[in-house]
Design a protein around this motif. Structure first.
Motif, PDB file in Angstrom:
ATOM      1  N   PHE A  41       0.841  -1.201   0.000  1.00 48.61           N
ATOM      2  CA  PHE A  41       0.000   0.000   0.000  1.00 48.61           C
ATOM      3  C   PHE A  41       0.876   1.251   0.000  1.00 48.61           C
ATOM      4  CE2 PHE A  41      -2.213   3.365   2.271  1.00 48.61           C
ATOM      5  CZ  PHE A  41      -3.469   3.367   1.700  1.00 48.61           C
ATOM      6  N   PHE A  42       1.876   1.250   0.860  1.00 47.58           N
ATOM      7  CA  PHE A  42       2.737   2.433   0.993  1.00 47.58           C
ATOM      8  C   PHE A  42       3.613   2.669  -0.233  1.00 47.58           C
ATOM      9  CE2 PHE A  42       2.027   2.000   5.697  1.00 47.58           C
ATOM     10  CZ  PHE A  42       1.313   3.172   5.790  1.00 47.58           C
ATOM     11  N   SER A  43       3.840   1.618  -1.027  1.00 46.47           N
ATOM     12  CA  SER A  43       4.662   1.812  -2.220  1.00 46.47           C
ATOM     13  C   SER A  43       3.956   2.750  -3.206  1.00 46.47           C
ATOM     14  CB  SER A  43       4.987   0.471  -2.880  1.00 46.47           C
ATOM     15  OG  SER A  43       3.830  -0.080  -3.472  1.00 46.47           O
ATOM     16  N   PHE A  44       2.633   2.882  -3.053  1.00 45.61           N
ATOM     17  CA  PHE A  44       1.890   3.788  -3.937  1.00 45.61           C
ATOM     18  C   PHE A  44       1.784   5.202  -3.367  1.00 45.61           C
ATOM     19  CE2 PHE A  44       0.378  -0.323  -5.448  1.00 45.61           C
ATOM     20  CZ  PHE A  44       0.412  -0.146  -6.820  1.00 45.61           C
ATOM     21  N   VAL A  45       2.092   5.352  -2.068  1.00 46.81           N
ATOM     22  CA  VAL A  45       1.873   6.652  -1.412  1.00 46.81           C
ATOM     23  C   VAL A  45       2.569   7.825  -2.120  1.00 46.81           C
ATOM     24  CG1 VAL A  45       2.271   7.995   0.697  1.00 46.81           C
ATOM     25  CG2 VAL A  45       1.268   5.722   0.850  1.00 46.81           C
ATOM     26  N   PRO A  46       3.874   7.711  -2.454  1.00 47.82           N
ATOM     27  CA  PRO A  46       4.537   8.888  -3.046  1.00 47.82           C
ATOM     28  C   PRO A  46       3.844   9.406  -4.310  1.00 47.82           C
ATOM     29  CG  PRO A  46       6.154   7.207  -2.507  1.00 47.82           C
ATOM     30  CD  PRO A  46       4.811   6.591  -2.271  1.00 47.82           C
ATOM     31  N   ILE A  47       3.570   8.520  -5.269  1.00 45.49           N
ATOM     32  CA  ILE A  47       2.995   9.028  -6.524  1.00 45.49           C
ATOM     33  C   ILE A  47       1.567   9.539  -6.313  1.00 45.49           C
ATOM     34  CG2 ILE A  47       4.444   7.808  -8.201  1.00 45.49           C
ATOM     35  CD1 ILE A  47       2.172   5.774  -8.543  1.00 45.49           C
ATOM     36  N   VAL A  48       0.811   8.853  -5.475  1.00 46.72           N
ATOM     37  CA  VAL A  48      -0.580   9.285  -5.282  1.00 46.72           C
ATOM     38  C   VAL A  48      -0.620  10.640  -4.565  1.00 46.72           C
ATOM     39  CG1 VAL A  48      -2.788   8.749  -4.186  1.00 46.72           C
ATOM     40  CG2 VAL A  48      -1.477   6.935  -5.295  1.00 46.72           C
ATOM     41  N   ILE A  49       0.197  10.804  -3.529  1.00 50.05           N
ATOM     42  CA  ILE A  49       0.203  12.078  -2.799  1.00 50.05           C
ATOM     43  C   ILE A  49       0.673  13.220  -3.697  1.00 50.05           C
ATOM     44  CG2 ILE A  49       1.474  13.398  -1.048  1.00 50.05           C
ATOM     45  CD1 ILE A  49       1.027  11.391   0.931  1.00 50.05           C
ATOM     46  N   MET A  50       1.768  13.005  -4.433  1.00 45.59           N
ATOM     47  CA  MET A  50       2.280  14.069  -5.301  1.00 45.59           C
ATOM     48  C   MET A  50       1.248  14.439  -6.365  1.00 45.59           C
ATOM     49  SD  MET A  50       5.077  14.831  -3.974  1.00 45.59           S
ATOM     50  CE  MET A  50       5.710  13.977  -2.537  1.00 45.59           C
ATOM     51  N   ALA A  51       0.617  13.416  -6.948  1.00 48.71           N
ATOM     52  CA  ALA A  51      -0.403  13.667  -7.976  1.00 48.71           C
ATOM     53  C   ALA A  51      -1.567  14.458  -7.373  1.00 48.71           C
ATOM     54  CB  ALA A  51      -0.898  12.350  -8.567  1.00 48.71           C
ATOM     55  N   ALA A  52      -1.979  14.075  -6.172  1.00 45.88           N
ATOM     56  CA  ALA A  52      -3.115  14.747  -5.531  1.00 45.88           C
ATOM     57  C   ALA A  52      -2.759  16.183  -5.152  1.00 45.88           C
ATOM     58  CB  ALA A  52      -3.570  13.965  -4.303  1.00 45.88           C
ATOM     59  N   LEU A  53      -1.537  16.383  -4.651  1.00 42.08           N
ATOM     60  CA  LEU A  53      -1.113  17.733  -4.262  1.00 42.08           C
ATOM     61  C   LEU A  53      -1.021  18.644  -5.485  1.00 42.08           C
ATOM     62  CD1 LEU A  53       1.627  16.946  -1.595  1.00 42.08           C
ATOM     63  CD2 LEU A  53      -0.539  18.114  -1.195  1.00 42.08           C
ATOM     64  N   TRP A  54      -0.478  18.089  -6.563  1.00 41.60           N
ATOM     65  CA  TRP A  54      -0.385  18.852  -7.814  1.00 41.60           C
ATOM     66  C   TRP A  54      -1.783  19.232  -8.289  1.00 41.60           C
ATOM     67  CZ3 TRP A  54       1.594  16.328 -13.054  1.00 41.60           C
ATOM     68  CH2 TRP A  54       1.490  17.289 -14.088  1.00 41.60           C
TER      69      TRP A  54
ATOM     70  N   PHE B 113      10.509  13.909   2.410  1.00 37.92           N
ATOM     71  CA  PHE B 113       9.903  12.597   2.152  1.00 37.92           C
ATOM     72  C   PHE B 113      10.086  12.189   0.694  1.00 37.92           C
ATOM     73  CE2 PHE B 113       6.132  10.459   0.386  1.00 37.92           C
ATOM     74  CZ  PHE B 113       6.221   9.242   1.021  1.00 37.92           C
ATOM     75  N   PHE B 173       6.042  19.842  -6.788  1.00 33.64           N
ATOM     76  CA  PHE B 173       5.260  18.604  -6.806  1.00 33.64           C
ATOM     77  C   PHE B 173       5.332  17.944  -8.178  1.00 33.64           C
ATOM     78  CE2 PHE B 173       2.574  20.694  -3.329  1.00 33.64           C
ATOM     79  CZ  PHE B 173       3.310  20.077  -2.331  1.00 33.64           C
ATOM     80  N   LEU B 177       6.986  14.311  -8.622  1.00 32.66           N
ATOM     81  CA  LEU B 177       6.153  13.235  -9.166  1.00 32.66           C
ATOM     82  C   LEU B 177       6.835  12.605 -10.378  1.00 32.66           C
ATOM     83  CD1 LEU B 177       3.526  11.581  -9.332  1.00 32.66           C
ATOM     84  CD2 LEU B 177       2.537  13.431 -10.684  1.00 32.66           C
ATOM     85  N   SER B 199      -5.592   9.239  -9.584  1.00 28.75           N
ATOM     86  CA  SER B 199      -5.470  10.203  -8.485  1.00 28.75           C
ATOM     87  C   SER B 199      -5.966  11.587  -8.903  1.00 28.75           C
ATOM     88  CB  SER B 199      -4.023  10.302  -8.010  1.00 28.75           C
ATOM     89  OG  SER B 199      -3.527   9.024  -7.706  1.00 28.75           O
ATOM     90  N   PHE B 200      -5.660  11.972 -10.148  1.00 33.99           N
ATOM     91  CA  PHE B 200      -6.178  13.243 -10.674  1.00 33.99           C
ATOM     92  C   PHE B 200      -7.707  13.243 -10.625  1.00 33.99           C
ATOM     93  CE2 PHE B 200      -2.377  14.167 -13.760  1.00 33.99           C
ATOM     94  CZ  PHE B 200      -1.630  14.570 -12.673  1.00 33.99           C
ATOM     95  N   THR B 203      -9.104  13.363  -7.170  1.00 32.06           N
ATOM     96  CA  THR B 203      -8.937  14.692  -6.581  1.00 32.06           C
ATOM     97  C   THR B 203     -10.046  15.620  -7.076  1.00 32.06           C
ATOM     98  OG1 THR B 203      -6.553  14.336  -6.637  1.00 32.06           O
ATOM     99  CG2 THR B 203      -7.294  16.579  -6.221  1.00 32.06           C
ATOM    100  N   THR B 220      -5.409   9.797  -1.206  1.00 30.23           N
ATOM    101  CA  THR B 220      -4.274   8.909  -0.942  1.00 30.23           C
ATOM    102  C   THR B 220      -4.756   7.525  -0.517  1.00 30.23           C
ATOM    103  OG1 THR B 220      -2.999  10.838  -0.244  1.00 30.23           O
ATOM    104  CG2 THR B 220      -2.101   8.688   0.308  1.00 30.23           C
ATOM    105  N   CYS B 224      -4.156   4.580  -3.309  1.00 30.01           N
ATOM    106  CA  CYS B 224      -3.216   3.496  -3.013  1.00 30.01           C
ATOM    107  C   CYS B 224      -3.931   2.148  -3.013  1.00 30.01           C
ATOM    108  CB  CYS B 224      -2.539   3.722  -1.663  1.00 30.01           C
ATOM    109  SG  CYS B 224      -1.448   5.147  -1.666  1.00 30.01           S
ATOM    110  N   MET B 228      -3.184  -1.039  -5.534  1.00 32.82           N
ATOM    111  CA  MET B 228      -2.932  -2.421  -5.127  1.00 32.82           C
ATOM    112  C   MET B 228      -3.815  -3.392  -5.884  1.00 32.82           C
ATOM    113  SD  MET B 228      -2.581  -2.170  -1.029  1.00 32.82           S
ATOM    114  CE  MET B 228      -2.410  -3.922  -0.691  1.00 32.82           C
TER     115      MET B 228
END
Lengths: 107, 235
Positions: A41-54, B113, B173, B177, B199-200, B203, B220, B224, B228
Motif C-alpha cells: 500500500f505504501f509503495s503507492f503513497v509517493p505518486i498518489v500524494i504528489m499527484a493529488a497535491l499537484w 519525504f 510537486f 512526481l 489520483s487526478f 482529486t 491517498t 493506493c 494495489m
C-alpha cells in the motif's frame, strides 16, 4: 484572552499536533513490523500524494458544484512538466515553473 | 542523485529543494506579515509548526478568529498525510535507534519525504540517519531563513504573485512526481501512470464533496488501495 496569547497558544498547539503526526509512526514502528500488504500500500503513497497535491492546486473548490480550473496554474504546469522531462533537475523545474507563471501573468 | 548515503550527497541532493522551500517560505512570510502578524509571530509559526500547508491554514483561521479547537483540528487534518509519510519512512529506518527515529520524524516534510523516496531508487531501498538528518536540517534552516526574509520583505513587496512565487511549490510537486515515476524500479511504469491519472480524477471528484483539507488524505487512501487492486488483477 489577549490577542497575542490566543495566537501563541494556537501556534504551540498546532505545533504539537504536527509534531505528533510526524513522530508517533516512528515510535510505533520501532516495536511493530508492517504487514506486507501495508508495505505494498505504501509503495503507492509517493505518486498518489504528489499527484493529488499537484492536481488539487490546479482546481478551485466550489462545494456542491464541479470545481473550476485555475487556468494559469494549468498552463504553467505544461512548460514545468516539459522542464521535468528534459532536465530531470528539481532546481530547473522550480525556477522554470515560477518564470512560466510570472510570464503568463504578464500576458 | 547517487547511491551514497553521506552528508555530502545529502547536501548536494537537498540543494534543489532549497529553492522550493525558499519560494514558499518567503511567500508565507510575506503573506503572514501582510495579514497583520508581527515578524516574531510569523517566525514562530515556521519554527514551531514547520508545515507550509498547516501554517497557511492556521494563518487564515487566526485572521478569521476561529476557536482554537477548530484550528488545531484543521491542522491535524491538513497534516494527516504526514502520518502516511512518516509510516513509510519509518519502515526504512528501523535499524536506527529510537532517538534518531524521533529526530527524523520531527523534521520530516513533504519534500524531504519525496527526496527520500527518490533516493531509495539509487540505494537499493536503503536510507540512513546521516543522509536523512542532513536533508532535514538543511530544509529546516532554509525554511526559517525564508520565513524571516519574507516577513521583513512583507513590508515592501505588495504582490508576491507577480514573481510567480506561489507556483514554486506546485512546480516542486510536478518535478517530484515525474522523478518518482522515472526512478521507481519496483512498480510497473504503465501501472504508475494509470494510478496517477486515477489520483487526478479522484482529486477532482472528491473536491466536489469534501472540504479541501480532507481531499489529499482521502485521495491517498483510495488511490493506493486501487493501485494495489490493479497491480494484482492486471500486472
Amino acid at each position: 484572552m489577549s490577542s497575542s496569547k490566543y495566537i501563541l497558544i494556537t501556534i504551540v498547539l498546532c505545533g504539537v499536533t504536527t509534531l505528533l503526526s510526524r513522530v508517533i509512526p516512528f515510535v510505533l514502528l520501532k516495536k511493530f513490523s508492517l504487514p506486507p500488504k501495508l508495505v505494498e500500500f505504501f509503495s503507492f503513497v509517493p505518486i498518489v500524494i504528489m499527484a493529488a497535491l499537484w492536481f488539487s492546486n490546479l482546481i478551485i473548490a466550489r462545494p456542491g458544484h464541479l470545481p473550476e480550473f485555475n487556468w494559469q496554474y494549468v498552463l504553467a504546469s505544461l512548460p514545468t512538466f516539459v522542464a521535468a522531462v528534459i532536465s530531470k533537475s528539481l532546481l530547473v523545474i522550480v525556477i522554470l515553473g515560477m518564470i512560466s507563471l510570472a510570464v503568463l501573468r504578464l500576458i | 542523485m547517487d547511491g551514497y548515503l553521506t552528508k555530502k550527497s545529502a547536501f548536494k541532493e537537498a540543494l534543489p529543494t532549497i529553492f522550493g522551500y525558499i519560494g514558499i517560505s518567503i511567500a508565507f512570510g510575506i503573506i503572514g506579515k501582510a495579514s497583520g502578524f508581527s515578524i516574531i509571530e510569523v517566525s514562530l509559526m515556521s519554527l514551531i509548526i514547520y508545515a507550509g500547508s498547516v501554517q497557511l491554514t492556521t494563518l487564515n483561521m487566526l485572521v478569521a478568529g476561529s476557536p482554537i479547537v477548530s484550528i488545531v483540528l484543521a491542522a491535524f487534518l491538513v497534516n494527516s498525510r504526514v502520518i502516511l509519510m512518516s509510516t513509510t519512512v519509518a519502515g526504512y529506518l528501523k535499524q536506527e535507534n529510537l532517538k534518531r527515529n524521533i529526530l527524523i520524524g520531527t523534521f520530516l516534510t513533504d519534500e524531504s519525504f519525496a527526496l527520500g523516496m527518490n533516493k531509495i531508487n539509487y540505494t537499493n531501498g536503503k536510507l540512513n540517519f546521516t543522509w536523512f538528518n542532513t536533508v532535514n536540517i538543511i530544509s529546516y534552516l532554509t525554511w526559517q531563513a525564508g520565513t524571516l526574509l519574507g516577513a521583513i520583505l512583507g513590508g515592501f513587496i505588495t504582490d508576491p504573485k507577480k514573481l510567480g512565487l506561489d507556483f514554486a511549490i506546485v512546480a516542486m510537486f510536478i518535478g517530484l512526481l515525474y522523478l518518482q515515476v522515472l526512478g521507481d524500479k519496483n512498480l510497473n511504469k504503465v501501472l504508475q501512470i494509470i494510478v496517477v491519472l486515477i489520483s487526478f480524477a479522484l482529486t477532482y471528484l472528491l473536491t466536489i464533496v469534501l472540504p479541501a483539507n480532507l481531499v489529499v488524505i482521502v485521495v491517498t487512501l483510495i488511490g493506493c488501495s486501487l493501485g494495489m487492486v490493479l497491480k494484482h488483477v492486471f500486472f
